[in-house]
Design a protein around this motif. Structure first.
Motif, mmCIF file in Angstrom:
data_model
loop_
_atom_site.group_PDB
_atom_site.id
_atom_site.type_symbol
_atom_site.label_atom_id
_atom_site.label_comp_id
_atom_site.label_asym_id
_atom_site.label_seq_id
_atom_site.Cartn_x
_atom_site.Cartn_y
_atom_site.Cartn_z
ATOM 1 N N ASP A 1 -3.780 0.988 -3.070
ATOM 2 C CA ASP A 1 -3.151 -0.295 -3.330
ATOM 3 C C ASP A 1 -2.178 -0.077 -4.482
ATOM 4 O OD1 ASP A 1 -2.513 -2.885 -4.188
ATOM 5 O OD2 ASP A 1 -4.479 -3.663 -3.618
ATOM 6 N N GLN A 2 -0.905 -0.357 -4.266
ATOM 7 C CA GLN A 2 0.083 -0.097 -5.317
ATOM 8 C C GLN A 2 -0.148 -0.943 -6.560
ATOM 9 O OE1 GLN A 2 4.244 0.441 -4.231
ATOM 10 N NE2 GLN A 2 3.695 0.594 -2.077
ATOM 11 N N ALA A 3 -0.928 -2.018 -6.414
ATOM 12 C CA ALA A 3 -1.201 -2.882 -7.559
ATOM 13 C C ALA A 3 -2.400 -2.413 -8.370
ATOM 14 C CB ALA A 3 -1.438 -4.318 -7.080
ATOM 15 N N THR B 1 0.837 -1.192 0.000
ATOM 16 C CA THR B 1 0.000 0.000 0.000
ATOM 17 C C THR B 1 0.874 1.245 0.000
ATOM 18 O OG1 THR B 1 -0.143 0.064 2.422
ATOM 19 C CG2 THR B 1 -1.841 -1.182 1.255
ATOM 20 N N ARG B 2 0.249 2.367 -0.312
ATOM 21 C CA ARG B 2 0.969 3.641 -0.311
ATOM 22 C C ARG B 2 0.059 4.700 0.296
ATOM 23 N NH1 ARG B 2 3.569 4.279 -5.651
ATOM 24 N NH2 ARG B 2 5.253 3.166 -4.608
ATOM 25 N N GLU C 1 -9.756 -7.919 -6.817
ATOM 26 C CA GLU C 1 -9.826 -8.248 -8.240
ATOM 27 C C GLU C 1 -9.108 -7.214 -9.098
ATOM 28 O OE1 GLU C 1 -13.863 -8.813 -9.386
ATOM 29 O OE2 GLU C 1 -13.925 -10.884 -8.645
ATOM 30 N N GLN C 2 -9.309 -5.934 -8.774
ATOM 31 C CA GLN C 2 -8.700 -4.876 -9.567
ATOM 32 C C GLN C 2 -7.185 -4.876 -9.442
ATOM 33 O OE1 GLN C 2 -10.796 -1.515 -7.976
ATOM 34 N NE2 GLN C 2 -12.543 -1.752 -9.344
ATOM 35 N N MET D 1 3.865 1.210 2.582
ATOM 36 C CA MET D 1 3.592 0.265 3.663
ATOM 37 C C MET D 1 3.288 -1.099 3.052
ATOM 38 S SD MET D 1 1.554 2.397 6.581
ATOM 39 C CE MET D 1 2.237 3.927 7.244
ATOM 40 N N ALA D 2 3.155 -2.106 3.901
ATOM 41 C CA ALA D 2 2.879 -3.450 3.407
ATOM 42 C C ALA D 2 2.073 -4.234 4.424
ATOM 43 C CB ALA D 2 4.187 -4.187 3.106
#
Length: 303
Positions: free
Chosen positions: A275-277, A141-142, A183-184, A296-297
């Motif tokens: 979410d960085q993804a 995460t960011r 999912e996204q 962060m993670a």
């Protein structure tokens, strides 16, 4: 309360959120955006305790102090859902390693940890060295803070406060938000609702007027957005959810912009997590004027 001494640092565990907020006050105020999750949850649990609402005996807060007594790190373990991950704020590397030893030494099972990098990486790596298992990244995460708001192109409709009568729809969309976010980001859709507030907490948010719908020109809700009350002068936006059939129409951008504008008008700073993804949400928030603050993670430990 317990204290774990170590060379140059001291780990102090507390079980009272009010005592923690007082002990870590200078540290939390020095960077209230980075500390937003810990401060908002601590203030909420402090209020619940004052109201006589039972607290889990599992909860603890951590204060890391140096030889001079200055607080240089903090964390907590207050998650109400299994596996009850601790949440770590920035701290010296040796403190993160020492925390792993402290929890291992008191036989406290930890199968996940969330929070700031590199503290969570160091903590998880040392804990698996001690107790076995392997570390997996559940989510990167960011945290972003809004600078100068850049208003998006306007769309039909407006923001309205969600009410208790709309608890069912708010809960339904909040739950969908968690699965859709997986999912996204290209992850398997989560089957757990642990991140969805319980009914009592959802009602508290609604009564506080901190959940909104964006409604279209017909008055139909097309988007859900929430925000925490300010803590140490910082409010955090979330969730931000548009149902699949309503996406791509600018509802989210306009809702986030309006809620952010209102928070800033109250004199508070405003932040949110991404979410960085998920490149779509990151692009939307960047266009509104949100800038990265810290990575962060969320990590899991598989045994």
């Amino acid at each position: 309360m317990s204290t774990v001494p170590m060379a140059g640092l001291r780990l102090r565990f507390l079980t009272d959120p009010e005592e923690f907020l007082a002990a870590a006050d200078d540290y939390l105020r020095a960077d209230p955006v980075v500390c937003t999750v810990v401060t908002t949850i601590s203030h909420r649990l402090m209020s619940q305790r004052a109201e006589g609402i039972d607290q889990s005996d599992r909860n603890w807060w951590l204060v890391v102090a140096d030889d001079s007594g200055a607080v240089v790190g903090a964390g907590m373990r207050t998650a109400p859902y299994a596996p009850f991950p601790p949440f770590l704020l920035p701290m010296p590397d040796e403190a993160a390693v020492a925390l792993a030893h402290a929890l291992y030494g008191r036989n406290e099972e930890v199968l996940a940890v969330n929070g700031a990098l590199p503290a969570v990486d160091l903590f998880a790596a040392e804990l698996t060295r001690l107790a076995g298992g392997r570390v997996q990244v559940a989510q990167h995460t960011r945290l972003h803070e809004l600078g100068e708001l850049a208003c998006p192109p306007p769309v039909p409709g407006h923001l309205v406060v969600a009410t208790e009568d709309e608890l069912g729809l708010v809960t339904q969309w909040f739950t969908a938000f968690m699965g859709d976010a997986d999912e996204q980001a290209g992850r398997p859709r989560s089957t757990s609702a642990h991140d969805v507030p319980e009914r009592a907490e959802m009602l508290r948010r609604l009564r506080a007027g901190r959940m909104w719908f964006w409604v279209d020109e017909t008055g139909q809700p097309v988007h859900l957005i929430g925000a925490n009350p300010p803590s140490f002068g910082v409010a955090r936006v979330g969730p931000v959810y548009t149902p699949p059939g309503q996406r791509g129409r600018g509802w989210a951008s306009n809702a986030v912009a309006e809620v952010s504008r209102r928070i800033q008008a109250e004199g508070a700073r405003v932040c949110l997590y991404t979410d960085q993804a998920n490149p779509t949400s990151n692009k939307i928030y960047a266009a509104l004027g949100y800038r990265p603050v810290v990575d962060m993670a969320n990590l899991t430990i598989v045994r």
